[in-house]
Design a protein around this motif. Structure first.
Motif, PDB file in Angstrom:
ATOM      1  N   GLY A   1       0.793  -1.223   0.000  1.00  0.00           N
ATOM      2  CA  GLY A   1       0.000   0.000   0.000  1.00  0.00           C
ATOM      3  C   GLY A   1       0.821   1.266   0.000  1.00  0.00           C
ATOM      4  O   GLY A   1       0.264   2.362  -0.118  1.00  0.00           O
ATOM      5  N   SER A   2       2.133   1.167   0.147  1.00  0.00           N
ATOM      6  CA  SER A   2       2.997   2.343   0.203  1.00  0.00           C
ATOM      7  C   SER A   2       3.644   2.600  -1.156  1.00  0.00           C
ATOM      8  O   SER A   2       3.704   1.712  -2.010  1.00  0.00           O
ATOM      9  N   ARG A   3       4.123   3.833  -1.346  1.00  0.00           N
ATOM     10  CA  ARG A   3       4.828   4.201  -2.564  1.00  0.00           C
ATOM     11  C   ARG A   3       6.156   4.838  -2.177  1.00  0.00           C
ATOM     12  O   ARG A   3       6.232   5.609  -1.217  1.00  0.00           O
ATOM     13  N   VAL A   4       7.183   4.525  -2.936  1.00  0.00           N
ATOM     14  CA  VAL A   4       8.494   5.153  -2.772  1.00  0.00           C
ATOM     15  C   VAL A   4       8.881   5.726  -4.124  1.00  0.00           C
ATOM     16  O   VAL A   4       8.838   5.028  -5.132  1.00  0.00           O
ATOM     17  N   TRP A   5       9.239   6.996  -4.126  1.00  0.00           N
ATOM     18  CA  TRP A   5       9.614   7.627  -5.390  1.00  0.00           C
ATOM     19  C   TRP A   5      10.946   8.350  -5.229  1.00  0.00           C
ATOM     20  O   TRP A   5      11.254   8.925  -4.200  1.00  0.00           O
ATOM     21  N   SER A   6      11.733   8.244  -6.293  1.00  0.00           N
ATOM     22  CA  SER A   6      13.027   8.915  -6.350  1.00  0.00           C
ATOM     23  C   SER A   6      13.000   9.854  -7.543  1.00  0.00           C
ATOM     24  O   SER A   6      12.628   9.439  -8.650  1.00  0.00           O
ATOM     25  N   THR A   7      13.378  11.110  -7.333  1.00  0.00           N
ATOM     26  CA  THR A   7      13.289  12.079  -8.414  1.00  0.00           C
ATOM     27  C   THR A   7      14.498  13.003  -8.428  1.00  0.00           C
ATOM     28  O   THR A   7      15.018  13.373  -7.374  1.00  0.00           O
ATOM     29  N   VAL A   8      14.949  13.321  -9.613  1.00  0.00           N
ATOM     30  CA  VAL A   8      15.923  14.377  -9.840  1.00  0.00           C
ATOM     31  C   VAL A   8      15.204  15.423 -10.676  1.00  0.00           C
ATOM     32  O   VAL A   8      14.762  15.126 -11.798  1.00  0.00           O
ATOM     33  N   VAL A   9      15.046  16.626 -10.148  1.00  0.00           N
ATOM     34  CA  VAL A   9      14.169  17.608 -10.774  1.00  0.00           C
ATOM     35  C   VAL A   9      14.773  19.002 -10.655  1.00  0.00           C
ATOM     36  O   VAL A   9      15.467  19.317  -9.679  1.00  0.00           O
TER      37      VAL A   9
ATOM     38  N   LEU B   1       5.739  24.079  -0.887  1.00  0.00           N
ATOM     39  CA  LEU B   1       7.039  23.427  -0.967  1.00  0.00           C
ATOM     40  C   LEU B   1       7.825  24.033  -2.120  1.00  0.00           C
ATOM     41  O   LEU B   1       7.334  24.096  -3.247  1.00  0.00           O
ATOM     42  N   ARG B   2       9.035  24.521  -1.827  1.00  0.00           N
ATOM     43  CA  ARG B   2       9.941  25.023  -2.861  1.00  0.00           C
ATOM     44  C   ARG B   2      11.152  24.114  -2.930  1.00  0.00           C
ATOM     45  O   ARG B   2      11.860  23.919  -1.921  1.00  0.00           O
ATOM     46  N   LEU B   3      11.393  23.538  -4.102  1.00  0.00           N
ATOM     47  CA  LEU B   3      12.545  22.671  -4.316  1.00  0.00           C
ATOM     48  C   LEU B   3      13.729  23.534  -4.717  1.00  0.00           C
ATOM     49  O   LEU B   3      13.672  24.255  -5.716  1.00  0.00           O
ATOM     50  N   LEU B   4      14.804  23.448  -3.923  1.00  0.00           N
ATOM     51  CA  LEU B   4      15.955  24.330  -4.101  1.00  0.00           C
ATOM     52  C   LEU B   4      17.182  23.516  -4.461  1.00  0.00           C
ATOM     53  O   LEU B   4      17.501  22.529  -3.783  1.00  0.00           O
ATOM     54  N   GLY B   5      17.893  23.919  -5.512  1.00  0.00           N
ATOM     55  CA  GLY B   5      19.109  23.215  -5.872  1.00  0.00           C
ATOM     56  C   GLY B   5      19.734  23.804  -7.117  1.00  0.00           C
ATOM     57  O   GLY B   5      19.090  24.541  -7.865  1.00  0.00           O
ATOM     58  N   SER B   6      20.989  23.514  -7.324  1.00  0.00           N
ATOM     59  CA  SER B   6      21.690  23.996  -8.508  1.00  0.00           C
ATOM     60  C   SER B   6      22.621  22.895  -9.012  1.00  0.00           C
ATOM     61  O   SER B   6      23.555  22.496  -8.306  1.00  0.00           O
ATOM     62  N   PRO B   7      22.351  22.368 -10.211  1.00  0.00           N
ATOM     63  CA  PRO B   7      21.268  22.776 -11.110  1.00  0.00           C
ATOM     64  C   PRO B   7      19.951  22.069 -10.843  1.00  0.00           C
ATOM     65  O   PRO B   7      18.919  22.429 -11.393  1.00  0.00           O
ATOM     66  N   SER B   8      19.961  21.019  -9.999  1.00  0.00           N
ATOM     67  CA  SER B   8      18.750  20.247  -9.773  1.00  0.00           C
ATOM     68  C   SER B   8      18.685  19.784  -8.319  1.00  0.00           C
ATOM     69  O   SER B   8      19.614  19.990  -7.537  1.00  0.00           O
ATOM     70  N   VAL B   9      17.575  19.159  -7.973  1.00  0.00           N
ATOM     71  CA  VAL B   9      17.332  18.639  -6.627  1.00  0.00           C
ATOM     72  C   VAL B   9      17.123  17.131  -6.741  1.00  0.00           C
ATOM     73  O   VAL B   9      16.428  16.665  -7.646  1.00  0.00           O
ATOM     74  N   HIS B  10      17.734  16.372  -5.838  1.00  0.00           N
ATOM     75  CA  HIS B  10      17.547  14.929  -5.805  1.00  0.00           C
ATOM     76  C   HIS B  10      16.832  14.573  -4.509  1.00  0.00           C
ATOM     77  O   HIS B  10      17.330  14.853  -3.411  1.00  0.00           O
ATOM     78  N   LEU B  11      15.647  13.972  -4.623  1.00  0.00           N
ATOM     79  CA  LEU B  11      14.828  13.636  -3.462  1.00  0.00           C
ATOM     80  C   LEU B  11      14.398  12.175  -3.532  1.00  0.00           C
ATOM     81  O   LEU B  11      14.218  11.622  -4.610  1.00  0.00           O
ATOM     82  N   ILE B  12      14.205  11.592  -2.356  1.00  0.00           N
ATOM     83  CA  ILE B  12      13.463  10.341  -2.227  1.00  0.00           C
ATOM     84  C   ILE B  12      12.234  10.649  -1.379  1.00  0.00           C
ATOM     85  O   ILE B  12      12.335  11.334  -0.355  1.00  0.00           O
ATOM     86  N   GLY B  13      11.089  10.185  -1.813  1.00  0.00           N
ATOM     87  CA  GLY B  13       9.855  10.411  -1.066  1.00  0.00           C
ATOM     88  C   GLY B  13       9.158   9.101  -0.757  1.00  0.00           C
ATOM     89  O   GLY B  13       9.324   8.098  -1.464  1.00  0.00           O
ATOM     90  N   VAL B  14       8.392   9.099   0.310  1.00  0.00           N
ATOM     91  CA  VAL B  14       7.609   7.929   0.727  1.00  0.00           C
ATOM     92  C   VAL B  14       6.190   8.386   1.003  1.00  0.00           C
ATOM     93  O   VAL B  14       5.973   9.367   1.728  1.00  0.00           O
TER      94      VAL B  14
END
Length: 341
Positions: free
Chosen positions: A52-60, A117-130
């Motif tokens: 029932g859970s989701r895990v997502w990894s994103t570079v944005v 939510l503001r995603l901050l990074g240069s040049p991108s942001v790498h996150l893992i979410g659950v």
């Protein structure tokens, strides 16, 4: 265990941001979003479903995301969201609190409430979410409300265990089988619960009675999870095992906005749902799974499952390739957020 992949490079540049925003709305929850990158916007997201859970990894690329009051009224994803920044960071505002988080500063949000939510990074942001369902989650809503936006360090203690698990989970997805999903989801749930309980205890260490009550509730909940398959698991048996009266047991749980019986039922339903989604158990009759988790009468199980998740168990057990996590139809266990001053 299902994986979805989105790559902005696979979309015409003029459509990249809109397509990313639409995918985010479908896979997470409807959102308002904005980016200054224009046609240069890039993102790559991988989504895993673990029961029932989701895990997502994103570079944005940097972006601003909002769940407005209007959007929260239109839809309720019925989950808590944990975010683990790996590079870059974010600014977050929810429940009257604001915070800035950097790499490995985990934090939890409630998409049922407005959030910025503001995603901050240069040049991108790498996150893992659950995203973990609220239904059947071991900790009451009132406790989770205390944790919203707070920094939960991911480089030490229980936080390091969780972040390490998430890094490994999202690094080598090709080695997993579909049957691994529900089991990995159970491990994820245990680590999340341990992390949140740890920080709740720390936040209330100066309030001895409250901390003692919380410790007792967590101890009882652990006992219940260990004995869910025991048909003799009743409030009198639980009270006797902890050397307290049945009336005091009820008062302890009611003080958190839940009842003992409803918590046991939610846990049994959550475990039964996990087994129904497990491909290894696809040939096990539903009534056997129900009995295994404390529902000796198939009709009672079917009714309870439908009330909790909106569909009967036979409709939930679909081929693994199309299995989707359910949003709960209702969750009588959830307590209202505490009054904000």
């Amino acid at each position: 265990m299902i994986e979805k992949v989105f790559r902005s490079d696979d979309v015409p540049s003029v459509d990249r941001f809109d397509e990313w925003r639409k995918r985010l709305g479908r896979d997470v929850s409807p959102l308002n979003s904005h980016s200054d990158q224009g046609n240069a916007f890039r993102a790559e997201t991988r989504l895993l479903r673990l029961g029932g859970s989701r895990v997502w990894s994103t570079v944005v690329d940097p972006a601003a995301i909002r769940r407005t009051p209007e959007l929260t009224r239109q839809s309720d994803p019925g989950v808590y969201t944990l975010i683990l920044p790996l590079s870059g960071g974010n600014e977050v505002a929810q429940a009257g609190r604001e915070a800035v988080h950097g790499p490995f500063d985990m934090h939890v949000l409630d998409p049922s409430l407005p959030v910025r939510l503001r995603l901050l990074g240069s040049p991108s942001v790498h996150l893992i979410g659950v995203d973990v369902p609220k239904a059947g989650f071991p900790l009451p809503a009132a406790w989770m409300y205390q944790l919203l936006t707070r920094r939960l360090p991911g480089r030490e203690g229980v936080g390091a265990l969780l972040s390490g698990f998430l890094l490994q989970l999202t690094h080598d997805t090709d080695s997993y089988r579909s049957s691994d999903g529900p089991r990995l989801g159970a491990t994820l749930l245990e680590l999340l619960t341990a992390l949140f309980a740890h920080h709740l205890d720390n936040a209330n260490e100066n309030n001895a009675p409250n901390s003692a009550r919380r410790a007792l509730v967590l101890q009882i909940q652990t006992f219940i999870r260990q004995h869910l398959q025991d048909p003799r698991l009743t409030p009198p048996a639980i009270a006797a095992a902890h050397h307290i009266s049945v009336s005091y047991l009820h008062r302890v749980f009611q003080g958190e906005g839940i009842t003992v019986s409803s918590w046991i039922r939610d846990q049994r339903l959550a475990h039964a749902r996990r087994d129904l989604a497990d491909p290894v158990l696809r040939n096990t009759p539903i009534h056997q799974i129900a009995a295994r988790w404390g529902f000796p009468r198939a009709a009672d199980f079917s009714r309870a499952f439908r009330n909790a998740y909106g569909i009967p168990p036979k409709d939930y057990r679909v081929p693994t390739a199309t299995q989707l996590p359910l949003s709960p139809a209702r969750d009588t266990r959830q307590a209202a957020p505490p009054h904000r001053h």
